[in-house]
Scaffold this motif. Structure first.
Motif, PDB file in Angstrom:
ATOM      1  N   MET A  33       0.877  -1.044  -0.170  1.00  6.98           N
ATOM      2  CA  MET A  33      -0.164   0.228  -0.255  1.00  6.98           C
ATOM      3  C   MET A  33       0.744   1.057  -0.458  1.00  6.98           C
ATOM      4  O   MET A  33       0.701   2.552  -0.392  1.00  6.98           O
ATOM      5  N   ARG A  34       2.537   0.979   0.546  1.00  5.92           N
ATOM      6  CA  ARG A  34       3.085   2.293   0.372  1.00  5.92           C
ATOM      7  C   ARG A  34       3.018   2.368  -0.738  1.00  5.92           C
ATOM      8  O   ARG A  34       3.822   3.077  -0.993  1.00  5.92           O
ATOM      9  N   ARG A  35       3.634   1.256  -0.828  1.00  3.71           N
ATOM     10  CA  ARG A  35       3.991   1.904  -2.820  1.00  3.71           C
ATOM     11  C   ARG A  35       3.491   2.640  -3.679  1.00  3.71           C
ATOM     12  O   ARG A  35       4.101   2.996  -4.414  1.00  3.71           O
ATOM     13  N   ILE A  36       2.384   1.492  -3.271  1.00  2.66           N
ATOM     14  CA  ILE A  36       1.632   2.119  -4.405  1.00  2.66           C
ATOM     15  C   ILE A  36       0.952   3.498  -3.976  1.00  2.66           C
ATOM     16  O   ILE A  36       1.116   4.615  -5.220  1.00  2.66           O
ATOM     17  N   LEU A  37       1.165   3.994  -3.011  1.00  2.31           N
ATOM     18  CA  LEU A  37       0.807   5.164  -2.528  1.00  2.31           C
ATOM     19  C   LEU A  37       2.035   6.568  -3.137  1.00  2.31           C
ATOM     20  O   LEU A  37       1.378   7.834  -3.415  1.00  2.31           O
ATOM     21  N   ILE A  41       1.956   9.635  -4.978  1.00  3.70           N
ATOM     22  CA  ILE A  41       2.256  11.171  -4.985  1.00  3.70           C
ATOM     23  C   ILE A  41       3.633  11.686  -6.129  1.00  3.70           C
ATOM     24  O   ILE A  41       2.952  12.630  -6.566  1.00  3.70           O
ATOM     25  N   ARG A  42       4.113  10.388  -6.567  1.00  8.30           N
ATOM     26  CA  ARG A  42       5.300  10.592  -7.292  1.00  8.30           C
ATOM     27  C   ARG A  42       4.536  10.965  -9.260  1.00  8.30           C
ATOM     28  O   ARG A  42       4.624  12.154 -10.042  1.00  8.30           O
ATOM     29  N   ALA A  45       3.278  14.600  -9.194  1.00  6.81           N
ATOM     30  CA  ALA A  45       4.330  15.946  -9.054  1.00  6.81           C
ATOM     31  C   ALA A  45       3.916  15.855 -10.325  1.00  6.81           C
ATOM     32  O   ALA A  45       4.811  16.998 -10.851  1.00  6.81           O
ATOM     33  N   THR A  46       4.022  15.633 -11.455  1.00  6.19           N
ATOM     34  CA  THR A  46       4.762  15.459 -12.504  1.00  6.19           C
ATOM     35  C   THR A  46       3.517  16.216 -13.571  1.00  6.19           C
ATOM     36  O   THR A  46       3.291  16.430 -14.706  1.00  6.19           O
ATOM     37  N   VAL A  47       2.108  16.719 -12.858  1.00  9.74           N
ATOM     38  CA  VAL A  47       1.056  17.163 -13.312  1.00  9.74           C
ATOM     39  C   VAL A  47       0.712  18.132 -12.567  1.00  9.74           C
ATOM     40  O   VAL A  47       1.093  18.956 -11.829  1.00  9.74           O
ATOM     41  N   PRO A  48       0.898  19.412 -13.536  1.00 17.98           N
ATOM     42  CA  PRO A  48       0.308  20.402 -13.730  1.00 17.98           C
ATOM     43  C   PRO A  48      -0.841  20.740 -12.414  1.00 17.98           C
ATOM     44  O   PRO A  48      -1.414  20.395 -12.366  1.00 17.98           O
ATOM     45  N   VAL A  49      -0.186  22.185 -11.178  1.00 12.95           N
ATOM     46  CA  VAL A  49      -1.078  22.440  -9.940  1.00 12.95           C
ATOM     47  C   VAL A  49      -2.670  22.481 -10.609  1.00 12.95           C
ATOM     48  O   VAL A  49      -2.374  23.468 -11.652  1.00 12.95           O
ATOM     49  N   GLY A  50      -3.168  21.875 -10.297  1.00 14.41           N
ATOM     50  CA  GLY A  50      -4.940  22.339 -10.385  1.00 14.41           C
ATOM     51  C   GLY A  50      -5.153  21.052 -11.256  1.00 14.41           C
ATOM     52  O   GLY A  50      -6.144  20.579 -11.817  1.00 14.41           O
ATOM     53  N   ALA A  51      -4.202  20.565 -12.865  1.00 10.93           N
ATOM     54  CA  ALA A  51      -5.285  19.499 -13.335  1.00 10.93           C
ATOM     55  C   ALA A  51      -5.686  18.152 -12.424  1.00 10.93           C
ATOM     56  O   ALA A  51      -6.179  17.911 -13.349  1.00 10.93           O
ATOM     57  N   ALA A  52      -4.932  18.108 -11.381  1.00 12.37           N
ATOM     58  CA  ALA A  52      -4.841  16.853 -11.403  1.00 12.37           C
ATOM     59  C   ALA A  52      -6.182  16.790 -10.588  1.00 12.37           C
ATOM     60  O   ALA A  52      -7.290  15.484 -10.359  1.00 12.37           O
TER      61      ALA A  52
END
Length: 59
Positions: A33-37, A41-42, A45-52
């Motif tokens: 579960m930690r690996r998936i989370l 997160i990683r 972090a590559t998606v522009p802010v607000g796009a997620a």
């Protein structure tokens, strides 16, 4: 529980952890579960802010 009742076709990953009903408390399940989370997160972090569309941003 039979494997087929927990299997999801098309899943991005799958890990079989042998356990009783409370699998979420086992070390292998927690590690997975930690690996998936951390992967999520990683990836976010590559998606522009607000796009997620989640209403928060990673700093």
């Amino acid at each position: 529980m039979p494997y087929w009742s927990a299997h999801l076709d098309g899943a991005a990953s799958e890990k079989i952890v042998r356990s009783t009903h409370s699998v979420q408390g086992t070390a292998p399940a927690i590690i997975e579960m930690r690996r998936i989370l951390h992967e999520d997160i990683r990836d976010r972090a590559t998606v522009p802010v607000g796009a997620a569309g989640c209403g928060w941003q990673l700093l």
